[in-house]
Design an enzyme around this catalytic site. Structure first.
Site, PDB file in Angstrom:
ATOM      1  N   VAL A   1       0.882  -1.161   0.000  1.00  0.00           N
ATOM      2  CA  VAL A   1       0.000   0.000   0.000  1.00  0.00           C
ATOM      3  C   VAL A   1       0.926   1.219   0.000  1.00  0.00           C
ATOM      4  O   VAL A   1       1.676   1.430   0.953  1.00  0.00           O
ATOM      5  CB  VAL A   1      -0.926   0.014   1.234  1.00  0.00           C
ATOM      6  CG1 VAL A   1      -1.888   1.192   1.161  1.00  0.00           C
ATOM      7  CG2 VAL A   1      -1.691  -1.302   1.353  1.00  0.00           C
ATOM      8  N   ILE A   2       0.871   1.966  -1.093  1.00  0.00           N
ATOM      9  CA  ILE A   2       1.759   3.117  -1.256  1.00  0.00           C
ATOM     10  C   ILE A   2       0.924   4.389  -1.183  1.00  0.00           C
ATOM     11  O   ILE A   2      -0.090   4.516  -1.875  1.00  0.00           O
ATOM     12  CB  ILE A   2       2.542   3.009  -2.581  1.00  0.00           C
ATOM     13  CG1 ILE A   2       3.363   1.706  -2.576  1.00  0.00           C
ATOM     14  CG2 ILE A   2       3.444   4.229  -2.770  1.00  0.00           C
ATOM     15  CD1 ILE A   2       3.990   1.341  -3.906  1.00  0.00           C
TER      16      ILE A   2
ATOM     17  N   GLU B   1      -2.535  10.666  -2.725  1.00  0.00           N
ATOM     18  CA  GLU B   1      -2.927  12.011  -2.298  1.00  0.00           C
ATOM     19  C   GLU B   1      -4.237  12.035  -1.526  1.00  0.00           C
ATOM     20  O   GLU B   1      -4.736  13.104  -1.192  1.00  0.00           O
ATOM     21  CB  GLU B   1      -3.032  12.913  -3.525  1.00  0.00           C
ATOM     22  CG  GLU B   1      -1.704  13.087  -4.233  1.00  0.00           C
ATOM     23  CD  GLU B   1      -1.816  13.943  -5.477  1.00  0.00           C
ATOM     24  OE1 GLU B   1      -2.912  14.473  -5.753  1.00  0.00           O
ATOM     25  OE2 GLU B   1      -0.805  14.075  -6.175  1.00  0.00           O
ATOM     26  N   THR B   2      -4.796  10.864  -1.227  1.00  0.00           N
ATOM     27  CA  THR B   2      -6.086  10.819  -0.542  1.00  0.00           C
ATOM     28  C   THR B   2      -5.987  10.010   0.743  1.00  0.00           C
ATOM     29  O   THR B   2      -4.974   9.371   1.026  1.00  0.00           O
ATOM     30  CB  THR B   2      -7.165  10.172  -1.442  1.00  0.00           C
ATOM     31  OG1 THR B   2      -6.850   8.784  -1.614  1.00  0.00           O
ATOM     32  CG2 THR B   2      -7.246  10.855  -2.796  1.00  0.00           C
TER      33      THR B   2
ATOM     34  N   HIS C   1      -7.344   7.308   1.297  1.00  0.00           N
ATOM     35  CA  HIS C   1      -7.453   5.885   0.975  1.00  0.00           C
ATOM     36  C   HIS C   1      -6.285   5.077   1.549  1.00  0.00           C
ATOM     37  O   HIS C   1      -6.468   3.940   1.984  1.00  0.00           O
ATOM     38  CB  HIS C   1      -7.539   5.712  -0.544  1.00  0.00           C
ATOM     39  CG  HIS C   1      -7.895   4.340  -0.982  1.00  0.00           C
ATOM     40  ND1 HIS C   1      -9.129   3.772  -0.751  1.00  0.00           N
ATOM     41  CD2 HIS C   1      -7.178   3.405  -1.639  1.00  0.00           C
ATOM     42  CE1 HIS C   1      -9.153   2.556  -1.249  1.00  0.00           C
ATOM     43  NE2 HIS C   1      -7.983   2.309  -1.792  1.00  0.00           N
TER      44      HIS C   1
ATOM     45  N   ARG D   1      12.325  -2.269   0.222  1.00  0.00           N
ATOM     46  CA  ARG D   1      12.003  -3.147   1.352  1.00  0.00           C
ATOM     47  C   ARG D   1      11.567  -4.553   0.943  1.00  0.00           C
ATOM     48  O   ARG D   1      11.390  -5.411   1.800  1.00  0.00           O
ATOM     49  CB  ARG D   1      10.908  -2.496   2.203  1.00  0.00           C
ATOM     50  CG  ARG D   1      11.395  -1.295   2.978  1.00  0.00           C
ATOM     51  CD  ARG D   1      10.253  -0.434   3.495  1.00  0.00           C
ATOM     52  NE  ARG D   1      10.712   0.637   4.365  1.00  0.00           N
ATOM     53  CZ  ARG D   1      11.327   1.740   3.965  1.00  0.00           C
ATOM     54  NH1 ARG D   1      11.563   1.924   2.677  1.00  0.00           N
ATOM     55  NH2 ARG D   1      11.709   2.664   4.827  1.00  0.00           N
TER      56      ARG D   1
END
EC number: 2.5.1.78
Length: 164
Positions: free
Chosen positions: A83-84, A87-88, A90, A129
């Site tokens: 999960v990157i 801008e929200t 989310h 990672r």
């Protein structure tokens, strides 16, 4: 004071491991999987004892883990995904809910789950990672599978025998 100690056990021979991999951010997820599977093999888990399923994204991971846990066929499970941050909001939603779902499955079904869903700010951080996190998930799954099996045998540890 004398006390018992259970040493770390990274022997994977004979263990059945289920892997649920999200496909969203696919290059990162595939790199996680490759590192994880290579480490499982290095630690003695046979290829035929690993089942991999893929799901669309991190929010779908807990349901697939739950179905695998319900089957009773696995000694440990591994969740892989990325999960990157965008801008929200989310990012926070997906990160928090997928993590909570994984923990719930772990505790509800009494099965070790190594959480390898990366949560990063950038693609570069995620890629940096993948190798270590993939390997770490393999080691965690094996260690916790062996530990939980050993702890299952401690039902009467520390209790006085009433028949004495």
């Amino acid at each position: 004071m004398d006390h018992g100690f259970y040493p770390t056990n990274l022997e994977g021979e004979g263990l059945r491991i289920g892997i649920v991999q999200a496909r969203f951010n696919e290059p990162v997820c595939e790199a996680l999987r490759e590192a994880c599977v290579a480490e499982l093999e290095q630690l003695g888990v046979a290829g035929e004892d690993v089942l991999l399923v893929t799901v669309p994204g991190a929010l779908e991971v807990p349901l697939a883990l739950q179905k695998m846990a319900e089957s009773g066929q696995f000694d440990a499970l591994i969740a892989l995904g990325a999960v990157i941050r965008g801008e929200t909001y989310h990012f926070e939603l997906v990160s928090n809910e997928s993590g909570a779902g994984i923990t719930r499955v772990c505790l509800d079904f009494n099965i070790a789950i190594a959480n390898g869903i990366l949560t990063t700010d950038t693609d570069a951080q995620a890629h940096a990672r993948t190798r270590e996190k993939g390997r770490d998930c393999a080691r965690t799954a094996i260690e916790m599978a062996n530990l939980t099996a050993a702890l299952d045998g401690l039902q009467d540890h520390g209790q006085d025998d009433e028949n004495e």
